[in-house]
Design an enzyme around this catalytic site. Sequence first.
Site, PDB file in Angstrom:
ATOM      1  N   ARG A  91       0.879  -1.370  -0.199  1.00  0.00           N
ATOM      2  CA  ARG A  91      -0.178   0.148  -0.140  1.00  0.00           C
ATOM      3  C   ARG A  91       0.896   1.416  -0.098  1.00  0.00           C
ATOM      4  NH1 ARG A  91      -2.949   3.334  -1.011  1.00  0.00           N
ATOM      5  NH2 ARG A  91      -4.429   1.817  -1.325  1.00  0.00           N
ATOM      6  N   TYR A  92       1.905   1.367   0.766  1.00  0.00           N
ATOM      7  CA  TYR A  92       2.893   2.417   0.851  1.00  0.00           C
ATOM      8  C   TYR A  92       4.195   2.331   0.139  1.00  0.00           C
ATOM      9  CZ  TYR A  92      -0.276   3.144   5.051  1.00  0.00           C
ATOM     10  OH  TYR A  92      -1.162   3.439   5.869  1.00  0.00           O
ATOM     11  N   ARG A  95       7.271   0.133   2.157  1.00  0.00           N
ATOM     12  CA  ARG A  95       7.050  -1.135   3.150  1.00  0.00           C
ATOM     13  C   ARG A  95       5.870  -1.807   2.510  1.00  0.00           C
ATOM     14  NH1 ARG A  95       5.585   3.806   4.634  1.00  0.00           N
ATOM     15  NH2 ARG A  95       3.819   4.161   6.091  1.00  0.00           N
ATOM     16  N   CYS A 104      -5.477 -16.711  15.119  1.00  0.00           N
ATOM     17  CA  CYS A 104      -5.350 -16.144  16.288  1.00  0.00           C
ATOM     18  C   CYS A 104      -5.203 -16.766  17.710  1.00  0.00           C
ATOM     19  CB  CYS A 104      -5.951 -14.932  16.343  1.00  0.00           C
ATOM     20  SG  CYS A 104      -6.108 -13.718  15.146  1.00  0.00           S
ATOM     21  N   CYS A 108     -10.766 -11.555  18.294  1.00  0.00           N
ATOM     22  CA  CYS A 108     -11.279 -10.151  18.978  1.00  0.00           C
ATOM     23  C   CYS A 108     -12.718  -9.895  18.117  1.00  0.00           C
ATOM     24  CB  CYS A 108     -10.617  -8.826  18.834  1.00  0.00           C
ATOM     25  SG  CYS A 108      -8.695  -9.284  19.197  1.00  0.00           S
ATOM     26  N   CYS A 111     -12.527  -7.211  15.329  1.00  0.00           N
ATOM     27  CA  CYS A 111     -11.217  -7.505  14.218  1.00  0.00           C
ATOM     28  C   CYS A 111     -11.729  -6.734  13.081  1.00  0.00           C
ATOM     29  CB  CYS A 111     -11.480  -9.110  14.001  1.00  0.00           C
ATOM     30  SG  CYS A 111     -10.029  -9.208  12.963  1.00  0.00           S
ATOM     31  N   ARG A 113     -10.043  -7.569  10.127  1.00  0.00           N
ATOM     32  CA  ARG A 113      -9.820  -8.651   8.960  1.00  0.00           C
ATOM     33  C   ARG A 113     -10.804  -9.962   9.290  1.00  0.00           C
ATOM     34  NH1 ARG A 113      -4.029  -7.816   9.657  1.00  0.00           N
ATOM     35  NH2 ARG A 113      -3.442  -6.119   8.523  1.00  0.00           N
ATOM     36  N   ASP A 274     -12.578   0.582  12.747  1.00  0.00           N
ATOM     37  CA  ASP A 274     -12.692   0.306  11.370  1.00  0.00           C
ATOM     38  C   ASP A 274     -14.283  -0.083  11.173  1.00  0.00           C
ATOM     39  OD1 ASP A 274     -10.281   0.476   9.904  1.00  0.00           O
ATOM     40  OD2 ASP A 274      -9.611  -1.215  11.099  1.00  0.00           O
ATOM     41  N   ASP A 311      -7.770   4.472   9.903  1.00  0.00           N
ATOM     42  CA  ASP A 311      -7.103   3.494   9.073  1.00  0.00           C
ATOM     43  C   ASP A 311      -8.042   3.627   7.516  1.00  0.00           C
ATOM     44  OD1 ASP A 311      -5.036   2.349   7.495  1.00  0.00           O
ATOM     45  OD2 ASP A 311      -5.173   0.533   8.697  1.00  0.00           O
ATOM     46  N   LYS A 318      -3.341   4.863   6.437  1.00  0.00           N
ATOM     47  CA  LYS A 318      -3.446   5.389   7.918  1.00  0.00           C
ATOM     48  C   LYS A 318      -3.506   7.063   7.781  1.00  0.00           C
ATOM     49  CE  LYS A 318      -1.455   1.597  10.037  1.00  0.00           C
ATOM     50  NZ  LYS A 318      -1.144   0.784   8.626  1.00  0.00           N
TER      51      LYS A 318
HETATM   52  C1  LIG Z   1      -0.335  -0.033   8.947  1.00  0.00           C
HETATM   53  C2  LIG Z   1      -0.016  -0.870   7.671  1.00  0.00           C
HETATM   54  C3  LIG Z   1       1.527  -0.556   7.300  1.00  0.00           C
HETATM   55  C4  LIG Z   1       2.488   0.049   8.173  1.00  0.00           C
HETATM   56  O1  LIG Z   1       2.258   1.501   8.582  1.00  0.00           O
HETATM   57  P1  LIG Z   1       3.215   2.278   9.417  1.00  0.00           P
HETATM   58  O2  LIG Z   1       2.420   3.559   9.594  1.00  0.00           O
HETATM   59  O3  LIG Z   1       4.689   2.228   8.730  1.00  0.00           O
HETATM   60  O4  LIG Z   1       3.306   1.481  10.658  1.00  0.00           O
HETATM   61  C5  LIG Z   1       1.957  -0.981   6.227  1.00  0.00           C
HETATM   62  N1  LIG Z   1       1.215  -1.473   5.204  1.00  0.00           N
HETATM   63  C6  LIG Z   1      -0.455  -1.605   5.207  1.00  0.00           C
HETATM   64  C7  LIG Z   1      -1.303  -2.412   4.249  1.00  0.00           C
HETATM   65  C8  LIG Z   1      -0.709  -1.218   6.615  1.00  0.00           C
HETATM   66  O5  LIG Z   1      -2.158  -1.468   7.043  1.00  0.00           O
END
Ligand SMILES: *Cc1c(COP(=O)(O)O)cnc(C)c1O
Length: 352
Positions: A91-92, A95, A104, A108, A111, A113, A274, A311, A318
Amino acid sequence: MKTWKELLAESIVDYDVLRTRLANLPDLDKKPIKFLVNPYVLSLMDHDDPNCPIRKQFIPMDDEYEESPHEISDELGEESCRIPGTNVIHRYPNRVLFLVSPICGAYCRHCTRKHAVFCKSFKIDREEILRGVEYIKNNKDVQDVLISGGDPLMLDDDDLEFIFKSIRLARPDLQILRVGSRMPVVMPYRLTEELGKLFYKYQITHLNIQVNHPKEITDTFRTHIREFIRNSACLIGNQTVLIRGVNDSVQIMRELCMKLASCSIRPYYVYTMDPAKGNYKWQVSYDRTMEIIEGLRGWISGVAVPTFVVDGIGGLGKMPIQPNYVVKAGNTLMCRNFENKTRIMSFLLSEK
Ligand SMILES: *Cc1c(COP(=O)(O)O)cnc(C)c1O
Protein backbone atom coordinates in the site's frame (compact mmCIF):
# COMPACT_ATOMS: atom_id res chain seq x y z
CA MET A 1 3.98 -25.36 33.90
CA LYS A 2 2.04 -25.85 30.68
CA THR A 3 3.39 -24.56 27.39
CA TRP A 4 1.58 -21.93 25.37
CA LYS A 5 0.46 -24.63 22.96
CA GLU A 6 -0.96 -26.81 25.70
CA LEU A 7 -2.82 -23.81 27.06
CA LEU A 8 -4.19 -22.94 23.62
CA ALA A 9 -5.37 -26.52 23.22
CA GLU A 10 -7.62 -25.89 26.23
CA SER A 11 -9.38 -22.97 24.55
CA ILE A 12 -13.15 -22.75 24.79
CA VAL A 13 -14.99 -22.62 21.47
CA ASP A 14 -18.42 -23.67 22.68
CA TYR A 15 -20.76 -21.08 24.21
CA ASP A 16 -22.40 -23.64 26.49
CA VAL A 17 -19.00 -24.55 27.91
CA LEU A 18 -18.22 -20.86 28.42
CA ARG A 19 -21.44 -20.58 30.45
CA THR A 20 -20.08 -23.11 32.92
CA ARG A 21 -17.07 -20.83 33.49
CA LEU A 22 -18.62 -17.35 33.63
CA ALA A 23 -21.80 -16.02 35.21
CA ASN A 24 -24.30 -13.64 33.61
CA LEU A 25 -23.73 -14.60 30.01
CA PRO A 26 -26.72 -13.59 27.91
CA ASP A 27 -28.69 -16.10 25.89
CA LEU A 28 -27.78 -16.00 22.24
CA ASP A 29 -30.43 -16.39 19.56
CA LYS A 30 -27.90 -17.24 16.93
CA LYS A 31 -25.13 -19.75 17.21
CA PRO A 32 -21.91 -17.76 17.62
CA ILE A 33 -19.35 -18.24 14.94
CA LYS A 34 -15.60 -17.74 15.06
CA PHE A 35 -15.15 -17.49 18.76
CA LEU A 36 -12.31 -18.79 20.87
CA VAL A 37 -11.41 -17.92 24.46
CA ASN A 38 -8.12 -19.36 25.68
CA PRO A 39 -7.53 -20.08 29.40
CA TYR A 40 -5.27 -17.04 29.89
CA VAL A 41 -7.82 -14.63 28.38
CA LEU A 42 -10.51 -16.32 30.47
CA SER A 43 -8.44 -15.66 33.59
CA LEU A 44 -8.50 -11.92 32.80
CA MET A 45 -12.29 -11.85 32.58
CA ASP A 46 -14.50 -10.81 35.45
CA HIS A 47 -16.54 -13.85 36.49
CA ASP A 48 -19.76 -11.88 37.03
CA ASP A 49 -19.63 -8.57 35.22
CA PRO A 50 -20.99 -8.62 31.65
CA ASN A 51 -19.45 -5.18 31.13
CA CYS A 52 -15.93 -6.40 31.86
CA PRO A 53 -13.68 -4.83 29.18
CA ILE A 54 -12.01 -8.18 28.51
CA ARG A 55 -15.33 -9.99 28.12
CA LYS A 56 -16.50 -7.32 25.67
CA GLN A 57 -13.47 -7.87 23.45
CA PHE A 58 -13.73 -11.64 23.13
CA ILE A 59 -17.23 -12.88 23.89
CA PRO A 60 -19.69 -12.89 20.98
CA MET A 61 -22.99 -11.06 21.27
CA ASP A 62 -26.18 -11.38 19.25
CA ASP A 63 -25.98 -7.81 18.01
CA GLU A 64 -22.59 -8.28 16.41
CA TYR A 65 -24.43 -9.63 13.39
CA GLU A 66 -26.43 -6.43 13.02
CA GLU A 67 -24.94 -4.40 10.25
CA SER A 68 -25.08 -0.74 9.42
CA PRO A 69 -25.07 0.74 5.89
CA HIS A 70 -21.71 2.40 6.68
CA GLU A 71 -19.99 -0.93 7.02
CA ILE A 72 -18.09 -2.76 4.36
CA SER A 73 -16.09 -5.93 4.05
CA ASP A 74 -12.35 -5.41 3.42
CA GLU A 75 -12.91 -1.75 4.34
CA LEU A 76 -9.15 -1.18 4.30
CA GLY A 77 -9.12 -2.02 0.60
CA GLU A 78 -6.31 -4.50 1.19
CA GLU A 79 -7.47 -6.77 -1.61
CA SER A 80 -6.75 -4.11 -4.23
CA CYS A 81 -3.17 -3.79 -2.94
CA ARG A 82 -2.49 -7.53 -2.75
CA ILE A 83 0.29 -8.78 -5.00
CA PRO A 84 -1.30 -11.62 -7.02
CA GLY A 85 -0.36 -15.12 -5.91
CA THR A 86 0.99 -13.86 -2.57
CA ASN A 87 -0.19 -12.57 0.77
CA VAL A 88 1.85 -9.41 0.39
CA ILE A 89 -0.10 -6.14 0.64
CA HIS A 90 1.80 -3.23 -0.91
CA ARG A 91 0.00 0.00 0.00
CA TYR A 92 2.81 2.44 0.94
CA PRO A 93 5.92 3.32 -1.10
CA ASN A 94 8.65 1.80 1.08
CA ARG A 95 6.99 -0.95 3.07
CA VAL A 96 4.78 -4.02 2.73
CA LEU A 97 2.47 -5.99 4.94
CA PHE A 98 3.09 -9.76 4.76
CA LEU A 99 0.13 -11.80 6.05
CA VAL A 100 1.51 -15.19 7.05
CA SER A 101 -1.17 -16.70 9.29
CA PRO A 102 -4.98 -16.62 9.27
CA ILE A 103 -5.34 -17.80 12.88
CA CYS A 104 -5.17 -16.08 16.26
CA GLY A 105 -4.79 -17.07 19.92
CA ALA A 106 -8.15 -15.42 20.73
CA TYR A 107 -10.60 -13.72 18.37
CA CYS A 108 -11.36 -10.06 18.93
CA ARG A 109 -14.99 -9.15 18.26
CA HIS A 110 -13.82 -5.83 16.77
CA CYS A 111 -11.41 -7.50 14.29
CA THR A 112 -10.75 -5.52 11.14
CA ARG A 113 -9.86 -8.63 9.13
CA LYS A 114 -12.78 -10.71 10.36
CA HIS A 115 -13.60 -11.52 6.73
CA ALA A 116 -10.20 -13.20 6.38
CA VAL A 117 -9.29 -14.82 9.70
CA PHE A 118 -10.28 -17.95 11.55
CA CYS A 119 -9.88 -21.56 10.58
CA LYS A 120 -9.62 -24.70 12.66
CA SER A 121 -6.08 -25.66 11.79
CA PHE A 122 -3.46 -24.17 9.59
CA LYS A 123 -0.14 -25.05 8.04
CA ILE A 124 1.89 -22.48 6.15
CA ASP A 125 2.42 -23.02 2.45
CA ARG A 126 6.16 -22.47 2.05
CA GLU A 127 5.83 -22.07 -1.73
CA GLU A 128 3.39 -19.22 -1.21
CA ILE A 129 5.69 -17.60 1.36
CA LEU A 130 8.56 -17.83 -1.12
CA ARG A 131 6.46 -16.13 -3.81
CA GLY A 132 5.96 -13.23 -1.39
CA VAL A 133 9.69 -13.17 -0.61
CA GLU A 134 10.43 -13.12 -4.34
CA TYR A 135 8.34 -9.97 -4.70
CA ILE A 136 10.22 -8.32 -1.83
CA LYS A 137 13.52 -9.41 -3.38
CA ASN A 138 12.64 -7.80 -6.70
CA ASN A 139 11.33 -4.56 -5.24
CA LYS A 140 14.23 -2.65 -3.79
CA ASP A 141 11.94 0.25 -2.85
CA VAL A 142 10.65 -2.00 -0.09
CA GLN A 143 12.79 -1.21 2.94
CA ASP A 144 10.42 -2.43 5.62
CA VAL A 145 8.49 -5.71 5.91
CA LEU A 146 5.72 -6.02 8.47
CA ILE A 147 4.84 -9.62 9.23
CA SER A 148 1.26 -9.95 10.39
CA GLY A 149 -1.88 -12.09 10.02
CA GLY A 150 -4.12 -13.33 11.74
CA ASP A 151 -1.34 -13.74 14.21
CA PRO A 152 2.17 -14.72 13.04
CA LEU A 153 3.14 -15.82 16.56
CA MET A 154 0.62 -18.67 16.25
CA LEU A 155 3.20 -20.26 13.95
CA ASP A 156 5.86 -22.57 15.35
CA ASP A 157 9.37 -21.25 15.74
CA ASP A 158 10.66 -23.28 12.77
CA ASP A 159 8.04 -21.77 10.45
CA LEU A 160 8.86 -18.30 11.74
CA GLU A 161 12.55 -19.00 11.24
CA PHE A 162 11.83 -20.09 7.66
CA ILE A 163 10.04 -16.78 7.02
CA PHE A 164 12.59 -14.54 8.75
CA LYS A 165 15.54 -16.33 7.16
CA SER A 166 14.07 -16.27 3.64
CA ILE A 167 13.45 -12.53 3.88
CA ARG A 168 16.83 -11.69 5.39
CA LEU A 169 18.66 -13.83 2.78
CA ALA A 170 16.67 -12.33 -0.10
CA ARG A 171 17.25 -8.79 1.11
CA PRO A 172 20.37 -8.33 3.27
CA ASP A 173 19.88 -4.57 2.82
CA LEU A 174 16.33 -4.52 4.26
CA GLN A 175 16.23 -1.89 7.01
CA ILE A 176 13.19 -2.86 9.04
CA LEU A 177 11.75 -6.32 9.67
CA ARG A 178 8.89 -6.16 12.14
CA VAL A 179 6.16 -8.36 13.54
CA GLY A 180 2.59 -7.46 14.52
CA SER A 181 1.00 -9.80 17.06
CA ARG A 182 -1.58 -9.88 19.82
CA MET A 183 -0.14 -13.08 21.30
CA PRO A 184 1.98 -11.26 23.92
CA VAL A 185 -1.32 -9.88 25.29
CA VAL A 186 -3.66 -12.86 24.89
CA MET A 187 -1.01 -15.55 25.62
CA PRO A 188 2.15 -14.00 27.12
CA TYR A 189 3.69 -17.48 27.52
CA ARG A 190 4.29 -17.40 23.75
CA LEU A 191 7.19 -15.02 24.50
CA THR A 192 9.65 -17.82 25.21
CA GLU A 193 13.39 -17.43 25.55
CA GLU A 194 13.78 -19.29 22.22
CA LEU A 195 11.47 -16.84 20.46
CA GLY A 196 13.44 -13.91 21.88
CA LYS A 197 16.65 -15.45 20.55
CA LEU A 198 15.05 -16.05 17.16
CA PHE A 199 14.06 -12.37 16.99
CA TYR A 200 17.61 -11.43 17.94
CA LYS A 201 19.18 -13.75 15.36
CA TYR A 202 17.14 -12.33 12.46
CA GLN A 203 17.21 -8.78 13.80
CA ILE A 204 13.50 -8.29 14.11
CA THR A 205 13.61 -4.56 14.74
CA HIS A 206 10.09 -4.03 16.12
CA LEU A 207 7.28 -6.01 17.67
CA ASN A 208 3.94 -4.22 17.66
CA ILE A 209 1.28 -5.58 19.99
CA GLN A 210 -2.32 -4.62 20.80
CA VAL A 211 -3.18 -3.78 24.40
CA ASN A 212 -6.60 -2.16 24.64
CA HIS A 213 -7.23 -1.90 28.37
CA PRO A 214 -5.09 -1.55 31.53
CA LYS A 215 -6.50 -4.90 32.78
CA GLU A 216 -4.44 -6.60 30.06
CA ILE A 217 -1.23 -5.43 31.71
CA THR A 218 -0.81 -8.24 34.23
CA ASP A 219 2.28 -9.32 36.17
CA THR A 220 2.61 -12.26 33.76
CA PHE A 221 2.52 -9.88 30.81
CA ARG A 222 5.06 -7.53 32.40
CA THR A 223 7.61 -10.21 33.22
CA HIS A 224 7.36 -11.86 29.81
CA ILE A 225 7.73 -8.53 28.00
CA ARG A 226 10.74 -7.60 30.10
CA GLU A 227 12.51 -10.91 29.44
CA PHE A 228 11.62 -10.72 25.79
CA ILE A 229 13.08 -7.24 25.38
CA ARG A 230 16.31 -8.50 26.89
CA ASN A 231 16.49 -11.65 24.74
CA SER A 232 15.39 -10.08 21.47
CA ALA A 233 16.82 -6.54 21.72
CA CYS A 234 13.64 -5.54 19.89
CA LEU A 235 11.60 -2.36 20.34
CA ILE A 236 8.05 -3.00 21.45
CA GLY A 237 5.25 -0.71 20.33
CA ASN A 238 1.55 -0.81 21.00
CA GLN A 239 -1.41 -0.31 18.68
CA THR A 240 -4.63 0.22 20.60
CA VAL A 241 -8.06 0.11 19.02
CA LEU A 242 -10.45 2.72 20.39
CA ILE A 243 -13.51 0.70 21.42
CA ARG A 244 -16.77 2.12 22.74
CA GLY A 245 -17.48 0.81 26.23
CA VAL A 246 -13.97 -0.63 26.59
CA ASN A 247 -11.44 2.20 26.53
CA ASP A 248 -13.25 5.33 25.27
CA SER A 249 -12.44 7.56 28.21
CA VAL A 250 -9.64 9.99 29.00
CA GLN A 251 -9.01 8.35 32.33
CA ILE A 252 -8.68 4.80 30.95
CA MET A 253 -6.48 5.94 28.06
CA ARG A 254 -4.17 7.88 30.38
CA GLU A 255 -3.80 4.87 32.64
CA LEU A 256 -3.27 2.53 29.68
CA CYS A 257 -0.62 4.68 27.99
CA MET A 258 1.30 5.32 31.21
CA LYS A 259 1.23 1.63 32.13
CA LEU A 260 2.51 0.68 28.68
CA ALA A 261 5.36 3.17 29.00
CA SER A 262 6.16 1.73 32.43
CA CYS A 263 6.75 -1.61 30.67
CA SER A 264 9.12 0.12 28.16
CA ILE A 265 6.42 -0.23 25.52
CA ARG A 266 5.89 2.72 23.23
CA PRO A 267 2.25 3.67 22.62
CA TYR A 268 2.48 3.93 18.83
CA TYR A 269 -0.98 4.19 17.28
CA VAL A 270 -4.55 4.38 18.50
CA TYR A 271 -6.88 3.29 15.70
CA THR A 272 -10.41 4.51 15.42
CA MET A 273 -12.79 1.61 14.89
CA ASP A 274 -12.73 0.25 11.35
CA PRO A 275 -16.18 0.02 9.83
CA ALA A 276 -15.87 -3.74 9.29
CA LYS A 277 -19.19 -5.55 9.26
CA GLY A 278 -20.82 -5.64 12.70
CA ASN A 279 -18.43 -3.06 14.17
CA TYR A 280 -20.76 -0.04 14.27
CA LYS A 281 -21.70 -0.56 17.91
CA TRP A 282 -18.04 -0.17 18.88
CA GLN A 283 -17.61 3.16 17.14
CA VAL A 284 -16.56 6.21 19.14
CA SER A 285 -17.69 9.63 17.88
CA TYR A 286 -15.27 12.18 16.48
CA ASP A 287 -15.95 14.61 19.36
CA ARG A 288 -15.26 12.00 21.98
CA THR A 289 -12.11 10.91 20.15
CA MET A 290 -10.88 14.52 20.13
CA GLU A 291 -11.61 14.86 23.84
CA ILE A 292 -9.49 11.77 24.50
CA ILE A 293 -6.61 12.96 22.32
CA GLU A 294 -6.59 16.35 24.01
CA GLY A 295 -6.71 14.62 27.38
CA LEU A 296 -3.38 12.94 26.71
CA ARG A 297 -0.94 15.46 25.22
CA GLY A 298 0.56 17.54 28.01
CA TRP A 299 -1.32 15.68 30.72
CA ILE A 300 0.76 12.50 30.61
CA SER A 301 4.41 11.88 29.71
CA GLY A 302 5.30 12.63 26.11
CA VAL A 303 6.80 9.13 25.68
CA ALA A 304 3.35 7.74 26.51
CA VAL A 305 1.39 9.78 23.95
CA PRO A 306 0.31 7.81 20.84
CA THR A 307 -0.77 9.07 17.41
CA PHE A 308 -4.46 8.61 16.66
CA VAL A 309 -5.22 7.35 13.16
CA VAL A 310 -8.15 6.51 10.96
CA ASP A 311 -7.10 3.57 8.84
CA GLY A 312 -7.78 4.39 5.26
CA ILE A 313 -11.30 3.78 4.21
CA GLY A 314 -11.16 2.52 0.64
CA GLY A 315 -7.47 1.73 0.98
CA LEU A 316 -6.16 5.26 1.52
CA GLY A 317 -3.91 4.12 4.32
CA LYS A 318 -3.57 5.49 7.83
CA MET A 319 -4.57 9.11 8.29
CA PRO A 320 -3.66 10.94 11.49
CA ILE A 321 -6.32 12.84 13.37
CA GLN A 322 -4.99 15.60 15.49
CA PRO A 323 -6.57 18.60 17.23
CA ASN A 324 -5.33 21.97 16.09
CA TYR A 325 -3.01 23.64 18.56
CA VAL A 326 -2.16 26.46 16.15
CA VAL A 327 -4.49 29.17 14.82
CA LYS A 328 -3.30 31.50 12.09
CA ALA A 329 -5.23 34.71 11.32
CA GLY A 330 -3.46 37.09 8.94
CA ASN A 331 -0.24 38.12 10.61
CA THR A 332 -1.17 36.62 13.91
CA LEU A 333 -0.23 33.12 14.88
CA MET A 334 -1.66 31.77 18.10
CA CYS A 335 -0.58 28.59 19.82
CA ARG A 336 -2.57 27.00 22.58
CA ASN A 337 -1.30 24.69 25.29
CA PHE A 338 -2.93 21.61 26.80
CA GLU A 339 -4.70 23.76 29.41
CA ASN A 340 -6.16 25.97 26.67
CA LYS A 341 -3.93 28.92 27.47
CA THR A 342 -3.02 30.76 24.28
CA ARG A 343 -0.08 32.84 23.24
CA ILE A 344 0.84 34.84 20.15
CA MET A 345 3.76 33.21 18.34
CA SER A 346 3.94 35.54 15.30
CA PHE A 347 7.74 35.40 15.28
CA LEU A 348 7.28 31.99 13.67
CA LEU A 349 5.55 33.52 10.64
CA SER A 350 8.63 34.51 8.68
CA GLU A 351 12.36 33.91 8.54
CA LYS A 352 13.61 37.44 7.90
C1 LIG B 1 -0.37 -0.13 8.85
C2 LIG B 1 0.17 -0.63 7.59
C3 LIG B 1 1.54 -0.57 7.32
C4 LIG B 1 2.54 0.02 8.29
O1 LIG B 1 2.30 1.38 8.51
P1 LIG B 1 3.25 2.21 9.49
O2 LIG B 1 2.59 3.55 9.58
O3 LIG B 1 4.61 2.27 8.83
O4 LIG B 1 3.33 1.50 10.80
C5 LIG B 1 1.97 -1.05 6.10
N1 LIG B 1 1.12 -1.56 5.20
C6 LIG B 1 -0.21 -1.62 5.41
C7 LIG B 1 -1.10 -2.14 4.36
C8 LIG B 1 -0.73 -1.17 6.63
O5 LIG B 1 -2.05 -1.24 6.85
